[in-house]
Design a protein around this motif. Sequence first.
Motif, PDB file in Angstrom:
ATOM      1  N   GLN A  72       0.840  -1.191   0.000  1.00  0.00           N
ATOM      2  CA  GLN A  72       0.000   0.000   0.000  1.00  0.00           C
ATOM      3  C   GLN A  72       0.877   1.244   0.000  1.00  0.00           C
ATOM      4  OE1 GLN A  72      -3.123  -0.013   2.919  1.00  0.00           O
ATOM      5  NE2 GLN A  72      -3.495   2.188   2.757  1.00  0.00           N
ATOM      6  N   LEU A  73       0.665   2.128  -0.993  1.00  0.00           N
ATOM      7  CA  LEU A  73       1.481   3.332  -1.123  1.00  0.00           C
ATOM      8  C   LEU A  73       0.870   4.529  -0.418  1.00  0.00           C
ATOM      9  CD1 LEU A  73       2.620   3.152  -4.863  1.00  0.00           C
ATOM     10  CD2 LEU A  73       3.771   2.260  -2.829  1.00  0.00           C
ATOM     11  N   THR A  74      -0.438   4.680  -0.470  1.00  0.00           N
ATOM     12  CA  THR A  74      -1.105   5.831   0.148  1.00  0.00           C
ATOM     13  C   THR A  74      -1.900   5.371   1.368  1.00  0.00           C
ATOM     14  OG1 THR A  74      -3.070   5.580  -1.247  1.00  0.00           O
ATOM     15  CG2 THR A  74      -1.306   7.011  -2.067  1.00  0.00           C
ATOM     16  N   SER A  75      -2.101   6.285   2.311  1.00  0.00           N
ATOM     17  CA  SER A  75      -2.835   5.931   3.522  1.00  0.00           C
ATOM     18  C   SER A  75      -3.667   7.078   4.071  1.00  0.00           C
ATOM     19  CB  SER A  75      -1.862   5.451   4.608  1.00  0.00           C
ATOM     20  OG  SER A  75      -0.895   6.455   4.902  1.00  0.00           O
ATOM     21  N   ALA A  76      -3.575   8.272   3.478  1.00  0.00           N
ATOM     22  CA  ALA A  76      -4.309   9.428   3.992  1.00  0.00           C
ATOM     23  C   ALA A  76      -5.807   9.233   3.814  1.00  0.00           C
ATOM     24  CB  ALA A  76      -3.848  10.699   3.272  1.00  0.00           C
ATOM     25  N   ASN A  77      -6.598   9.922   4.624  1.00  0.00           N
ATOM     26  CA  ASN A  77      -8.056   9.810   4.583  1.00  0.00           C
ATOM     27  C   ASN A  77      -8.644  10.675   3.467  1.00  0.00           C
ATOM     28  OD1 ASN A  77      -8.002   8.040   6.715  1.00  0.00           O
ATOM     29  ND2 ASN A  77      -8.453   9.591   8.251  1.00  0.00           N
ATOM     30  N   ILE A  87       5.282   6.700 -14.444  1.00  0.00           N
ATOM     31  CA  ILE A  87       6.288   7.537 -15.097  1.00  0.00           C
ATOM     32  C   ILE A  87       7.264   6.611 -15.832  1.00  0.00           C
ATOM     33  CG2 ILE A  87       8.021   7.628 -13.260  1.00  0.00           C
ATOM     34  CD1 ILE A  87       8.131  10.689 -13.775  1.00  0.00           C
ATOM     35  N   ALA A  88       8.020   7.166 -16.776  1.00  0.00           N
ATOM     36  CA  ALA A  88       8.822   6.349 -17.699  1.00  0.00           C
ATOM     37  C   ALA A  88       9.769   5.383 -16.990  1.00  0.00           C
ATOM     38  CB  ALA A  88       9.596   7.251 -18.648  1.00  0.00           C
ATOM     39  N   ASP A  89      10.426   5.815 -15.910  1.00  0.00           N
ATOM     40  CA  ASP A  89      11.397   4.944 -15.241  1.00  0.00           C
ATOM     41  C   ASP A  89      10.766   4.083 -14.148  1.00  0.00           C
ATOM     42  OD1 ASP A  89      10.872   6.751 -13.257  1.00  0.00           O
ATOM     43  OD2 ASP A  89      12.907   7.558 -13.121  1.00  0.00           O
ATOM     44  N   SER A  90       9.428   4.084 -14.068  1.00  0.00           N
ATOM     45  CA  SER A  90       8.677   3.251 -13.120  1.00  0.00           C
ATOM     46  C   SER A  90       8.944   3.594 -11.656  1.00  0.00           C
ATOM     47  CB  SER A  90       8.972   1.759 -13.345  1.00  0.00           C
ATOM     48  OG  SER A  90       8.618   1.370 -14.650  1.00  0.00           O
ATOM     49  N   SER A  91       9.472   4.786 -11.399  1.00  0.00           N
ATOM     50  CA  SER A  91       9.755   5.167 -10.019  1.00  0.00           C
ATOM     51  C   SER A  91       8.586   5.886  -9.355  1.00  0.00           C
ATOM     52  CB  SER A  91      10.995   6.079  -9.967  1.00  0.00           C
ATOM     53  OG  SER A  91      10.749   7.293 -10.671  1.00  0.00           O
ATOM     54  N   GLU A  92       7.646   6.407 -10.161  1.00  0.00           N
ATOM     55  CA  GLU A  92       6.536   7.168  -9.604  1.00  0.00           C
ATOM     56  C   GLU A  92       5.244   6.852 -10.356  1.00  0.00           C
ATOM     57  OE1 GLU A  92       7.888  11.255  -9.639  1.00  0.00           O
ATOM     58  OE2 GLU A  92       8.632  11.006  -7.591  1.00  0.00           O
ATOM     59  N   GLN A 114       1.498  12.887  -7.792  1.00  0.00           N
ATOM     60  CA  GLN A 114       2.549  11.946  -8.161  1.00  0.00           C
ATOM     61  C   GLN A 114       3.170  11.400  -6.883  1.00  0.00           C
ATOM     62  OE1 GLN A 114       4.879  12.870 -11.766  1.00  0.00           O
ATOM     63  NE2 GLN A 114       6.695  12.704 -10.470  1.00  0.00           N
ATOM     64  N   ILE A 115       3.234  10.074  -6.756  1.00  0.00           N
ATOM     65  CA  ILE A 115       3.808   9.457  -5.563  1.00  0.00           C
ATOM     66  C   ILE A 115       5.033   8.645  -5.930  1.00  0.00           C
ATOM     67  CG2 ILE A 115       2.243   7.462  -5.715  1.00  0.00           C
ATOM     68  CD1 ILE A 115       2.353   7.376  -2.625  1.00  0.00           C
ATOM     69  N   ALA A 121       6.850   9.761  -1.062  1.00  0.00           N
ATOM     70  CA  ALA A 121       6.661  11.205  -1.124  1.00  0.00           C
ATOM     71  C   ALA A 121       5.635  11.546  -2.201  1.00  0.00           C
ATOM     72  CB  ALA A 121       7.983  11.902  -1.417  1.00  0.00           C
ATOM     73  N   ILE A 122       4.695  12.446  -1.884  1.00  0.00           N
ATOM     74  CA  ILE A 122       3.633  12.840  -2.799  1.00  0.00           C
ATOM     75  C   ILE A 122       3.805  14.299  -3.191  1.00  0.00           C
ATOM     76  CG2 ILE A 122       1.148  13.172  -3.064  1.00  0.00           C
ATOM     77  CD1 ILE A 122       0.685  10.848  -1.211  1.00  0.00           C
TER      78      ILE A 122
END
Length: 287
Positions: A72-77, A87-92, A114-115, A121-122
């Motif tokens: 799980q990448l995000t957790s905010a409500n 993104i092209a390099d698969s980092s975000e 973008q995460i 980091a978002i």
Amino acid sequence: SDVCSSDLMAVDAPRSQFAKSVQLPKKPNGAEWSKQPVLIERARYQADGIGMLKPTYRQVFIIPSIGGTEVQLTSANYQHYGPLAWIADSSEIVFRSNQSDNWEYEPNDSDLYQINVNTRAISQLTDRAGAEFNPQFSPDGKTLAYLTRTDAKVPYQNSELVIHNLKTGNAATITKDFDRSIEQYAWKNNRDFIIQYDDRGLRLLAQLSKTGKVKTLVNDVSGQSLGRPYISGQFSLASNGAIAYTRGDAHRPADLGYYYRNKSRALTAVNDDLLSRRALGQVRSIE
């Protein structure tokens, strides 16, 4: 009739008087009390075709393509929506969300975020008034395209196609002179798009340039479903420019269509065994 304790407390009289004057009946033998009331604490609590919504949040996850445990990448409500774009390099990953304090009361507003997959980091990519959604990167990864609608309080408005230069941050609406709503799109190359839109009861595919020039390709995109009075249908673009799409008309449900080098044809005829033995009524278009 059913009476709850708050109803009794609301009457302008000492509670002791009610204890003396009001005697609530006991539950009769074999009786079934009504269900407990549903407590609603969210602004959006129901939806067509779904009913009551659970008080949960959509989050962004990733999972290895070979299988494994999801992360799980995000957790905010907040609500985090797709479609997602790598993104092209698969980092975000780019996603859609409204993360303002009043997001529940702003159903027509959303921005692109973008995460970073590694750091979590978002960063916010867009802040236009209204909704930005369906992000897609160009093949060279230098430009981000997305659809947008304003937050105008009107019953209908077009979805516009915007291209966002990742290096300069400049964004340009390339369909501002095209008075149709873009339902779906795909990058054909780094300069052109394939777009899907509705026009006078038909769903069409066209090629759209970055300068806004539109060239119609096919006008027989048809729906996968006949259950609702709306036009539907979809397409998929191959790397060589060929297009697969749902192809049909008023006389038959959709088949799989194929468009390549200015020619289109049907690849399937799944209803021929039935329609070949039926004389259908004539259908006329009325404008």
